[in-house]
Design an enzyme around this catalytic site. Structure first.
Site, PDB file in Angstrom:
ATOM      1  N   ARG A  15       0.823  -1.226   0.000  1.00 40.17           N
ATOM      2  CA  ARG A  15       0.000   0.000   0.000  1.00 40.17           C
ATOM      3  C   ARG A  15       0.851   1.268   0.000  1.00 40.17           C
ATOM      4  NH1 ARG A  15      -3.635  -1.759   5.043  1.00 40.17           N
ATOM      5  NH2 ARG A  15      -1.911  -3.227   5.285  1.00 40.17           N
TER       6      ARG A  15
ATOM      7  N   GLY B  47       1.541 -13.624   6.063  1.00 44.53           N
ATOM      8  CA  GLY B  47       0.667 -12.996   7.051  1.00 44.53           C
ATOM      9  C   GLY B  47       1.352 -12.824   8.399  1.00 44.53           C
TER      10      GLY B  47
ATOM     11  N   GLU C 112     -10.691  -8.550  10.915  1.00 39.38           N
ATOM     12  CA  GLU C 112      -9.988  -7.669   9.973  1.00 39.38           C
ATOM     13  C   GLU C 112     -10.992  -6.914   9.100  1.00 39.38           C
ATOM     14  OE1 GLU C 112      -6.777  -6.944  10.171  1.00 39.38           O
ATOM     15  OE2 GLU C 112      -6.912  -8.248  11.908  1.00 39.38           O
TER      16      GLU C 112
ATOM     17  N   ARG D 175      30.340  22.184   4.143  1.00 34.94           N
ATOM     18  CA  ARG D 175      30.326  20.727   3.908  1.00 34.94           C
ATOM     19  C   ARG D 175      31.123  20.013   5.002  1.00 34.94           C
ATOM     20  NH1 ARG D 175      32.566  20.524  -1.854  1.00 34.94           N
ATOM     21  NH2 ARG D 175      32.565  18.293  -1.417  1.00 34.94           N
TER      22      ARG D 175
ATOM     23  N   ALA E 275      36.568  38.567  -2.169  1.00 31.37           N
ATOM     24  CA  ALA E 275      35.488  37.952  -2.947  1.00 31.37           C
ATOM     25  C   ALA E 275      36.064  37.167  -4.125  1.00 31.37           C
ATOM     26  CB  ALA E 275      34.564  39.040  -3.460  1.00 31.37           C
TER      27      ALA E 275
ATOM     28  N   ALA F 102      44.986  41.174  -5.835  1.00 33.17           N
ATOM     29  CA  ALA F 102      43.732  40.723  -6.459  1.00 33.17           C
ATOM     30  C   ALA F 102      44.005  40.170  -7.855  1.00 33.17           C
ATOM     31  CB  ALA F 102      42.770  41.903  -6.545  1.00 33.17           C
TER      32      ALA F 102
ATOM     33  N   ARG G   1      49.806  38.166 -11.982  1.00 32.95           N
ATOM     34  CA  ARG G   1      48.807  38.527 -12.991  1.00 32.95           C
ATOM     35  C   ARG G   1      49.530  39.322 -14.065  1.00 32.95           C
ATOM     36  NH1 ARG G   1      46.204  42.760  -8.732  1.00 32.95           N
ATOM     37  NH2 ARG G   1      47.485  44.545  -9.286  1.00 32.95           N
TER      38      ARG G   1
HETATM   39  C1  UD1 Z   1      -2.575  -5.293  11.300  1.00 31.25           C
HETATM   40  C2  UD1 Z   1      -3.585  -6.135  12.084  1.00 31.25           C
HETATM   41  C3  UD1 Z   1      -4.799  -5.274  12.387  1.00 31.25           C
HETATM   42  C4  UD1 Z   1      -4.391  -4.030  13.161  1.00 31.25           C
HETATM   43  C5  UD1 Z   1      -3.307  -3.258  12.414  1.00 31.25           C
HETATM   44  C6  UD1 Z   1      -2.764  -2.176  13.302  1.00 31.25           C
HETATM   45  C7  UD1 Z   1      -3.291  -8.423  11.284  1.00 31.25           C
HETATM   46  C8  UD1 Z   1      -3.839  -9.502  10.440  1.00 31.25           C
HETATM   47  N1  UD1 Z   1      -3.977  -7.267  11.275  1.00 31.25           N
HETATM   48  O1  UD1 Z   1      -3.175  -4.962  10.067  1.00 31.25           O
HETATM   49  O2  UD1 Z   1      -5.746  -6.014  13.166  1.00 31.25           O
HETATM   50  O3  UD1 Z   1      -5.525  -3.207  13.375  1.00 31.25           O
HETATM   51  O4  UD1 Z   1      -2.216  -4.128  12.051  1.00 31.25           O
HETATM   52  O5  UD1 Z   1      -1.846  -1.348  12.618  1.00 31.25           O
HETATM   53  O6  UD1 Z   1      -2.307  -8.621  11.945  1.00 31.25           O
HETATM   54  N2  UD1 Z   1       4.254  -8.532   8.455  1.00 31.25           N
HETATM   55  C9  UD1 Z   1       5.198  -9.531   8.487  1.00 31.25           C
HETATM   56  N3  UD1 Z   1       4.989 -10.648   7.744  1.00 31.25           N
HETATM   57  C10 UD1 Z   1       3.871 -10.829   6.998  1.00 31.25           C
HETATM   58  C11 UD1 Z   1       2.907  -9.802   6.983  1.00 31.25           C
HETATM   59  C12 UD1 Z   1       3.116  -8.661   7.729  1.00 31.25           C
HETATM   60  O7  UD1 Z   1       6.226  -9.417   9.163  1.00 31.25           O
HETATM   61  O8  UD1 Z   1       3.751 -11.887   6.354  1.00 31.25           O
HETATM   62  C13 UD1 Z   1       4.498  -7.307   9.251  1.00 31.25           C
HETATM   63  C14 UD1 Z   1       4.474  -6.034   8.410  1.00 31.25           C
HETATM   64  O9  UD1 Z   1       5.775  -5.706   7.943  1.00 31.25           O
HETATM   65  C15 UD1 Z   1       3.950  -4.994   9.398  1.00 31.25           C
HETATM   66  C16 UD1 Z   1       3.133  -5.813  10.389  1.00 31.25           C
HETATM   67  O10 UD1 Z   1       3.468  -7.165  10.180  1.00 31.25           O
HETATM   68  O11 UD1 Z   1       4.995  -4.325  10.070  1.00 31.25           O
HETATM   69  C17 UD1 Z   1       1.622  -5.628  10.193  1.00 31.25           C
HETATM   70  O12 UD1 Z   1       1.284  -5.982   8.867  1.00 31.25           O
HETATM   71  P1  UD1 Z   1       0.301  -5.089   8.015  1.00 31.25           P
HETATM   72  O13 UD1 Z   1       0.174  -5.697   6.666  1.00 31.25           O
HETATM   73  O14 UD1 Z   1       0.665  -3.675   8.081  1.00 31.25           O
HETATM   74  O15 UD1 Z   1      -1.066  -5.326   8.798  1.00 31.25           O
HETATM   75  P2  UD1 Z   1      -2.320  -4.360   8.840  1.00 31.25           P
HETATM   76  O16 UD1 Z   1      -3.144  -4.581   7.624  1.00 31.25           O
HETATM   77  O17 UD1 Z   1      -1.907  -2.985   9.112  1.00 31.25           O
HETATM   78 MG    MG Z   2      -0.104  -2.099   9.135  1.00 30.65          MG
END
Ligand code: UD1
Ligand code: MG
Length: 474
Positions: A27, A90, A168, A348, A395, A438, A455
């Site tokens: 996203r 997930g 969710e 710098r 300058a 100069a 110069r």
């Molecule tokens: C998640 C929660 C949601 C909550 C929200 C809060 C779940 C299913 N949903 O949704 O309930 O309200 O956060 O901000 O958990 N990540 C992994 N591996 C994966 C997928 C995700 O490490 O396979 C990590 C992402 O990098 C991120 C975190 O988990 O930092 C949350 O994932 P994200 O996809 O942002 O979940 P949300 O849709 O925001």
């Molecule tokens: Mg999130």
């Protein structure tokens, strides 16, 4: 300041902490892993790891996946245990992948955080963990209140007020779950590890996104007769997750205003505060003055009586009572007291402006020390130069420090006077109280108290001006 004051009592070694940071962040529409997107000058992960360092005695476990190499670099300065989630199936799957590491830690409790919630504070983590411990619960989560629950997981409670499940956004159906709620899941959880072990591998992907949701653990815990505890943090901007560019900018604006207001509260005069961006590692003493718009980043330190005028950019520098006038750009430099820089100056890395010195408009200085009371007031380039005290640089003076292959040093001793439009071909030494005429191109050292002139001599050809024959009407 916001990321400097809250030390947080280190929790007992009974609690481990896991950060979920492997997601692709689709996203965000960016090739950069989401947790490495910056708020001000620091990646989101930096904020979180800084908070965890202040909160836990154990080193955080971080689940990385998408953009692993860059993730490792970002964690570099923190002590972390990196765990690799090859396929991001997930948040629940990320927790499963980390299971062996978690068990090896020998903890009783586990705190889990989403890596995209950078502004969470130590006291919030402690509040959740303490609540779960004191109530001897199995699972805890922190919720917050939103007018529009948007893409967040909805916290659904039973009639008796106990948390039943987290649904969710994509799976929420008012016909099944009742009217929409304002209480949502923040992505901060605490688990009793022995209880987590019983339900973690029961997760399935029977949902709209076909992912293994960590949030399914809430209903699995309920169904197993476990106690689920939710701490409602209310309307708390710091707990908002960052998934989109809009949310990133919103959170950046939140942390920016917290930092600026904190400095104002401490006695720093910040004018046009809405246009001032100060990074979380910057230190500013009360009694200094800053007028926006400005950007001040890195480990910059600004002491009392310093003044920073508008439209300046300062990074990793030490302004020790000097004045930085409008439109100046300063990186890895030190500016002593009674010193003026700008307007339109560029310092710098490696520049040191000693007490009472001056770098005026359109002056660029790199890797050079400018002695006390020395002045480079206009249109000059000073590179790889060691300049003594009381020097006057006319300058248009340029140190020609680069021969196409190597850089060379120029030494300008005390009280040297350099006339305008001079090229100093390095290496070279202008000894004490020498003067350069100069327009000179100086290729050799100039001895002390001598006049260096290089110069061509001027000729005046009498009667040869082309203007001579012009008539008034021309
Ligand atoms: C998640 C929660 C949601 C909550 C929200 C809060 C779940 C299913 N949903 O949704 O309930 O309200 O956060 O901000 O958990 N990540 C992994 N591996 C994966 C997928 C995700 O490490 O396979 C990590 C992402 O990098 C991120 C975190 O988990 O930092 C949350 O994932 P994200 O996809 O942002 O979940 P949300 O849709 O925001
Ligand atoms: Mg999130």
């Amino acid at each position: 300041m916001i990321f400097g004051d809250e030390t947080g009592l280190p929790l007992s070694s009974e609690a481990g902490v896991l950060v979920l940071a492997a997601g692709q962040g689709t996203r965000m529409h960016s090739p950069l892993p989401k947790v490495l997107q910056k708020l001000l000058d620091k990646p989101m992960l930096w904020y979180l790891l800084t908070t965890l360092k202040r909160t836990f005695s154990s080193r955080p476990m971080v689940v990385a996946g998408h953009g692993r190499k860059r993730g490792e670099e970002a964690c570099g300065s923190f002590e972390t245990d990196l765990i690799y989630q090859e396929r991001q199936l997930g948040t629940g799957h990320a927790l499963q992948v980390a299971w062996d590491h978690i068990i090896r830690g020998g903890f009783k409790w586990l705190v889990v955080l989403n890596g995209d919630t950078p502004l969470i504070r130590p006291h919030q983590i402690q509040a959740l963990l303490e609540s779960v411990r004191s109530k001897d619960a199995d699972v805890g989560l922190m919720s917050l209140e939103l007018d529009d629950p948007g893409s967040y997981g909805r916290v659904i409670r039973s009639a008796d007020g106990r948390v039943r499940e987290v649904v969710e956004a994509g799976d929420f159906d008012a016909r099944v779950h009742g009217p929409d709620v304002s209480e949502v899941n923040s992505g901060l959880y605490a688990f009793r590890i022995s209880s987590l072990e019983r339900i973690l591998f029961q997760l399935d992907s029977n949902n709209k996104q076909k992912e293994f949701y960590l949030t399914q653990l809430i209903s699995l815990a309920q169904q197993s007769g476990m106690t689920v505890e939710a701490v409602n943090a209310g309307r708390c901007s710091g707990l908002l997750g960052v998934n989109t560019p809009g949310e990133l900018i919103h959170q950046e604006e939140y942390v920016r205003s917290c930092i600026v207001n904190d400095f104002i509260g401490q006695g720093v005069f910040i004018r046009s505060p809405d246009t001032v961006r100060i990074g979380p590692e910057v230190f500013i003493e009360p009694g200094s003055e800053i007028t926006g718009p400005v950007e001040i980043y890195g480990k910059t330190r600004i002491t009392s009586l310093s003044r920073i005028f508008s439209h300046c950019y300062i990074e990793d520098s030490f302004i020790d009572g000097g004045q930085v006038f409008c439109f100046s750009h300063i990186v890895e430099s030190v500016i002593d007291s009674d010193t003026g820089v700008g307007p339109y100056a560029r310092l710098r890395p490696g520049t040191r402006m000693r007490k009472g010195s001056r770098a005026g408009n359109f002056v660029e200085i790199k890797n050079s020390s400018v002695g006390a009371g020395s002045k480079i007031n206009h249109l000059s380039y000073i590179g790889d130069t060691s300049m003594g005290e009381g020097v006057n640089v006319g300058a248009g003076t340029i140190t020609c420090n680069y021969d196409g292959r190597e850089k060379h040093e120029t030494i300008i001793e005390n009280k040297v006077f350099i006339g305008s439009n001079t090229a100093l071909i390095a290496p070279g030494v202008l000894q004490e109280k020498s003067m350069i005429a100069a327009g000179s191109v100086i290729t050799r050292d100039v001895p002390g108290e001598s006049l260096g002139i290089a110069r061509s001599r001027q000729k005046n050809l009498e009667g040869r001006s082309p203007l001579k024959n012009f008539k008034k009407s021309d």
